[in-house]
Design a protein around this motif. Structure first.
Motif, PDB file in Angstrom:
ATOM      1  N   GLY A 175      84.745  54.559  34.689  1.00  0.00           N
ATOM      2  CA  GLY A 175      83.450  54.181  34.120  1.00  0.00           C
ATOM      3  C   GLY A 175      82.713  53.119  34.909  1.00  0.00           C
ATOM      4  O   GLY A 175      81.480  53.138  34.987  1.00  0.00           O
ATOM      5  N   ALA A 176      83.460  52.165  35.498  1.00  0.00           N
ATOM      6  CA  ALA A 176      82.825  51.064  36.227  1.00  0.00           C
ATOM      7  C   ALA A 176      81.991  51.553  37.403  1.00  0.00           C
ATOM      8  O   ALA A 176      81.066  50.872  37.850  1.00  0.00           O
ATOM      9  CB  ALA A 176      83.888  50.092  36.724  1.00  0.00           C
ATOM     10  N   VAL A 177      82.311  52.744  37.925  1.00  0.00           N
ATOM     11  CA  VAL A 177      81.607  53.278  39.097  1.00  0.00           C
ATOM     12  C   VAL A 177      80.753  54.489  38.737  1.00  0.00           C
ATOM     13  O   VAL A 177      79.570  54.571  39.099  1.00  0.00           O
ATOM     14  CB  VAL A 177      82.623  53.669  40.196  1.00  0.00           C
ATOM     15  CG1 VAL A 177      81.961  54.491  41.290  1.00  0.00           C
ATOM     16  CG2 VAL A 177      83.250  52.419  40.793  1.00  0.00           C
ATOM     17  N   ASP A 178      81.341  55.429  38.032  1.00  0.00           N
ATOM     18  CA  ASP A 178      80.692  56.724  37.826  1.00  0.00           C
ATOM     19  C   ASP A 178      79.375  56.614  37.061  1.00  0.00           C
ATOM     20  O   ASP A 178      78.441  57.382  37.302  1.00  0.00           O
ATOM     21  CB  ASP A 178      81.657  57.670  37.101  1.00  0.00           C
ATOM     22  CG  ASP A 178      81.179  59.117  37.141  1.00  0.00           C
ATOM     23  OD1 ASP A 178      80.701  59.541  38.215  1.00  0.00           O
ATOM     24  OD2 ASP A 178      81.283  59.800  36.119  1.00  0.00           O
ATOM     25  N   LYS A 179      79.267  55.639  36.153  1.00  0.00           N
ATOM     26  CA  LYS A 179      78.033  55.474  35.376  1.00  0.00           C
ATOM     27  C   LYS A 179      76.880  55.001  36.261  1.00  0.00           C
ATOM     28  O   LYS A 179      75.731  55.358  36.054  1.00  0.00           O
ATOM     29  CB  LYS A 179      78.258  54.460  34.246  1.00  0.00           C
ATOM     30  CG  LYS A 179      79.183  54.948  33.136  1.00  0.00           C
ATOM     31  CD  LYS A 179      79.446  53.843  32.115  1.00  0.00           C
ATOM     32  CE  LYS A 179      80.438  54.300  31.058  1.00  0.00           C
ATOM     33  NZ  LYS A 179      80.795  53.201  30.128  1.00  0.00           N
ATOM     34  N   GLN A 180      77.216  54.197  37.260  1.00  0.00           N
ATOM     35  CA  GLN A 180      76.179  53.560  38.089  1.00  0.00           C
ATOM     36  C   GLN A 180      75.887  54.339  39.371  1.00  0.00           C
ATOM     37  O   GLN A 180      74.773  54.278  39.897  1.00  0.00           O
ATOM     38  CB  GLN A 180      76.645  52.136  38.433  1.00  0.00           C
ATOM     39  CG  GLN A 180      75.559  51.257  39.043  1.00  0.00           C
ATOM     40  CD  GLN A 180      76.044  49.823  39.251  1.00  0.00           C
ATOM     41  OE1 GLN A 180      77.111  49.445  38.797  1.00  0.00           O
ATOM     42  NE2 GLN A 180      75.238  49.031  39.958  1.00  0.00           N
ATOM     43  N   TYR A 181      76.892  55.082  39.869  1.00  0.00           N
ATOM     44  CA  TYR A 181      76.741  55.778  41.150  1.00  0.00           C
ATOM     45  C   TYR A 181      77.188  57.235  41.013  1.00  0.00           C
ATOM     46  O   TYR A 181      78.259  57.611  41.478  1.00  0.00           O
ATOM     47  CB  TYR A 181      77.562  55.088  42.241  1.00  0.00           C
ATOM     48  CG  TYR A 181      77.251  53.621  42.420  1.00  0.00           C
ATOM     49  CD1 TYR A 181      76.166  53.209  43.190  1.00  0.00           C
ATOM     50  CD2 TYR A 181      78.027  52.648  41.800  1.00  0.00           C
ATOM     51  CE1 TYR A 181      75.876  51.861  43.354  1.00  0.00           C
ATOM     52  CE2 TYR A 181      77.744  51.296  41.959  1.00  0.00           C
ATOM     53  CZ  TYR A 181      76.672  50.913  42.732  1.00  0.00           C
ATOM     54  OH  TYR A 181      76.384  49.581  42.893  1.00  0.00           O
ATOM     55  N   PRO A 182      76.378  58.077  40.382  1.00  0.00           N
ATOM     56  CA  PRO A 182      76.783  59.466  40.143  1.00  0.00           C
ATOM     57  C   PRO A 182      76.509  60.378  41.345  1.00  0.00           C
ATOM     58  O   PRO A 182      75.886  59.975  42.332  1.00  0.00           O
ATOM     59  CB  PRO A 182      75.892  59.869  38.964  1.00  0.00           C
ATOM     60  CG  PRO A 182      74.646  59.051  39.151  1.00  0.00           C
ATOM     61  CD  PRO A 182      75.087  57.752  39.777  1.00  0.00           C
ATOM     62  N   ALA A 183      77.027  61.600  41.237  1.00  0.00           N
ATOM     63  CA  ALA A 183      76.656  62.707  42.146  1.00  0.00           C
ATOM     64  C   ALA A 183      76.846  62.404  43.631  1.00  0.00           C
ATOM     65  O   ALA A 183      75.954  62.609  44.444  1.00  0.00           O
ATOM     66  CB  ALA A 183      75.206  63.123  41.887  1.00  0.00           C
ATOM     67  N   LEU A 217      86.380  51.417  31.746  1.00  0.00           N
ATOM     68  CA  LEU A 217      85.270  51.588  30.806  1.00  0.00           C
ATOM     69  C   LEU A 217      83.966  50.998  31.323  1.00  0.00           C
ATOM     70  O   LEU A 217      82.898  51.587  31.142  1.00  0.00           O
ATOM     71  CB  LEU A 217      85.635  50.934  29.469  1.00  0.00           C
ATOM     72  CG  LEU A 217      86.983  51.364  28.865  1.00  0.00           C
ATOM     73  CD1 LEU A 217      87.305  50.526  27.641  1.00  0.00           C
ATOM     74  CD2 LEU A 217      86.961  52.853  28.518  1.00  0.00           C
ATOM     75  N   SER A 218      84.032  49.831  31.924  1.00  0.00           N
ATOM     76  CA  SER A 218      82.819  49.134  32.356  1.00  0.00           C
ATOM     77  C   SER A 218      83.161  48.297  33.589  1.00  0.00           C
ATOM     78  O   SER A 218      84.317  48.243  34.009  1.00  0.00           O
ATOM     79  CB  SER A 218      82.291  48.231  31.237  1.00  0.00           C
ATOM     80  OG  SER A 218      83.282  47.266  30.886  1.00  0.00           O
ATOM     81  N   LEU A 219      82.151  47.643  34.137  1.00  0.00           N
ATOM     82  CA  LEU A 219      82.334  46.869  35.368  1.00  0.00           C
ATOM     83  C   LEU A 219      82.701  45.420  35.040  1.00  0.00           C
ATOM     84  O   LEU A 219      81.868  44.660  34.565  1.00  0.00           O
ATOM     85  CB  LEU A 219      81.055  46.904  36.208  1.00  0.00           C
ATOM     86  CG  LEU A 219      81.100  46.135  37.528  1.00  0.00           C
ATOM     87  CD1 LEU A 219      82.161  46.710  38.469  1.00  0.00           C
ATOM     88  CD2 LEU A 219      79.722  46.156  38.205  1.00  0.00           C
ATOM     89  N   PRO A 220      83.970  45.020  35.302  1.00  0.00           N
ATOM     90  CA  PRO A 220      84.321  43.617  35.079  1.00  0.00           C
ATOM     91  C   PRO A 220      83.674  42.723  36.126  1.00  0.00           C
ATOM     92  O   PRO A 220      83.443  43.153  37.261  1.00  0.00           O
ATOM     93  CB  PRO A 220      85.848  43.602  35.242  1.00  0.00           C
ATOM     94  CG  PRO A 220      86.278  45.030  35.292  1.00  0.00           C
ATOM     95  CD  PRO A 220      85.106  45.809  35.780  1.00  0.00           C
ATOM     96  N   VAL A 221      83.389  41.489  35.736  1.00  0.00           N
ATOM     97  CA  VAL A 221      82.829  40.506  36.661  1.00  0.00           C
ATOM     98  C   VAL A 221      83.846  39.395  36.861  1.00  0.00           C
ATOM     99  O   VAL A 221      84.379  38.840  35.888  1.00  0.00           O
ATOM    100  CB  VAL A 221      81.505  39.927  36.131  1.00  0.00           C
ATOM    101  CG1 VAL A 221      80.994  38.817  37.055  1.00  0.00           C
ATOM    102  CG2 VAL A 221      80.459  41.034  35.999  1.00  0.00           C
TER     103      VAL A 221
END
Length: 509
Positions: free
Chosen positions: A294-302, A220-224
């Motif tokens: 989600g952790a990747v695709d939202k920030q680094y698309p296409a 879902l999101s990027l864990p830290v």
């Protein structure tokens, strides 16, 4: 002159495998090299269209997801049809001119992560291995699970999960972790992996730098991961170090940001994170977790994620959100000089080296002379659950219930499975002590006997005087539970993780 071809490389393959891969990759076009590092999936039953895509983009192979699995009218796996799908994809790889097999992978850990259900053996959650504490049994189970995959054409499994869980604050891994004890997670993870290799299936140790000690879900999101390097080396990295020492071939990087390595960037796309992994001595194939998460695709698309991952040090890119975009982006970055040709060569060479070695040392997928039949691991699955069931509080011998019990709670099908197992153990259901089943994600339960069917954490707040951890919802797990309740079998398991006031190691002597 001494034969240097058999010189080991420290992760399975030998020098001859690497030499063959280097020569093959040197003859490849950039388009072929870009395809060789991509392992996507496809929609539903669109096998022919995807076989064409394998040839057009020169893809490494495929991961089979649940919606790709052919099923019979009862909803079970159509074993013959599954084998045919995988053979068709392997044919597409061969038609592209490669002299090594394609990768046909699957997520089959056991427990909640199992893309292939009946008639294949149902396995309990991996935490069972930590509770049983028997590395020889764990290796047998790894072999048993893999022996049902190989005849269907699978040559790689994205298992085992060797993450060290921190307990209830771990929302993602939970009972997928074998233990909260780093040494135990390391021992059991290596044993399971070696068993898989014994059956001719490549294991994947995951998720470096450790997903069991972060408090967010990377789907879902990027864990830290706030821990420093010393803490990570002492806890999360121990199973990965053990995997390297055991010369295991594949480690998966997770979508977890580690500020101590590179703030704000998922480890799967972070050069310092790959450097840390290589710093453990790892020489094998580094595969990313699914790039459509989600952790990747939202920030680094296409296609951006694919380029960043390869440039950072990944060798194999799992499930890019759009494989055509990913392939094109790699070629564009190569042409622009933002991705070095040497790095792409290195990645393609590692993947080819692994599959050349695998082909040389394992029977061809789907043609094993002694192909195990689907379901052949059932006795082993039964043995694992019987070895894992754990008493946190309550008697360690004799019947825990009279001849009759009541049952409540659980998820879909749990009570029915419990009732069937109770009948097999000679117990009736309808009166007597109340057995409260706690399914995956369940809350604390009351009653007379609380039974956790997944991670054991809910037992810490359960008011029942007798508390049992089962780590599974299979028929075999319920049989193990019923046998303990009826006093027909001991509960030999030990808690692989602390549960409230009950420390790790709690269990009957």
């Amino acid at each position: 002159m001494a034969d240097t071809g058999s010189r080991p490389l420290g992760w399975g393959p030998e020098q001859r495998d690497r030499d063959a891969a280097v020569a093959a990759v040197a003859a490849m076009s950039p388009e072929q090299k870009a395809g060789q590092v991509l392992l996507p999936t496809f929609r539903g039953n669109q096998v022919e269209a995807y076989a064409g895509l394998i040839q057009r983009l020169h893809l490494a192979g495929s991961i089979i997801m649940a919606d790709n699995v052919p099923r019979d009218p009862q909803g079970n796996v159509d074993v013959a049809a599954m084998g045919a799908v995988n053979q068709r994809l392997l044919q597409a790889v061969a038609a592209d001119g490669r002299r090594w097999p394609g990768i046909i992978g699957v997520d089959q850990e056991g427990g909640g992560v199992a893309r292939l259900g009946p008639p294949l053996t149902e396995w309990p959650t991996p935490m069972s291995y930590g509770a049983a504490g028997n590395a020889a049994l764990t290796r047998q189970a790894g072999k048993g699970l893999a022996a049902e995959l190989a005849p269907l054409g699978f040559d790689l499994d994205f298992a085992p999960d060797t993450d060290v869980t921190i307990g209830p604050k771990d929302p993602t891994i939970g009972a997928r972790s074998m233990s909260a004890d780093p040494a135990a997670a390391a021992t059991q993870g290596v044993a399971f992996s070696q068993g898989m290799l014994d059956a001719g299936v490549l294991p994947t140790v995951k998720h470096f730098p450790g997903h069991g000690s972060v408090t967010a879900d990377s789907h879902l999101s990027l864990p830290v991961q706030p821990a420093g390097i010393d803490e990570l080396q002492g806890r999360d990295w121990k199973p990965f170090q053990a995997a390297v020492t055991a010369a295991l071939p594949i480690i998966m990087t997770g979508h977890i940001a580690v500020p101590a390595l590179e703030p704000g960037v998922p480890a799967s796309l972070s050069a310092p994170s790959y450097a840390a992994l290589r710093g453990l001595g790892f020489k094998g194939v580094a595969v990313t977790d699914a790039l459509n998460m989600g952790a990747v695709d939202k920030q680094y698309p296409a296609g951006a994620a694919a380029v960043k991952a390869v440039a950072a040090g990944a060798d194999l890119l799992l499930m890019p959100a759009d494989v055509e975009q990913a392939h094109a982006a790699i070629l564009q970055a190569l042409a622009a000089g933002t991705l070095s040709a040497a790095r792409l060569d290195e990645a393609a060479q590692r993947v080819a080296t692994m599959m050349i070695w695998h082909a040389r040392t394992s029977p061809p997928a789907g043609t094993a002379a002694t192909a195990a039949q689907a379901g052949s691991g059932a006795p082993l699955s039964t043995q694992v659950s019987a070895s894992a069931v754990t008493v946190l509080s309550g008697p360690c011998s004799g019947p825990l219930v009279p001849g009759s019990v009541r049952v409540a709670g659980g998820g879909p099908g749990d009570r029915e499975r419990f009732e069937a197992a109770a009948a097999r153990a000679g117990l009736t259901v309808g009166s007597g002590p109340l057995v409260s089943l706690i399914g995956p994600g369940g809350k604390a339960a009351g009653g007379d006997i609380a039974v956790a069917l997944d991670a054991p954490w809910p037992l810490q707040d359960s008011g029942a005087p007798v508390k049992l951890a089962l780590y599974g919802r299979t028929d075999a797990a319920f049989d193990a539970l019923a046998a303990v309740l009826a006093g027909k079998a001991p509960a030999p398991g030990k808690l692989p993780a602390a549960v409230g006031p009950f420390p790790g190691g709690t269990g009957c002597p």
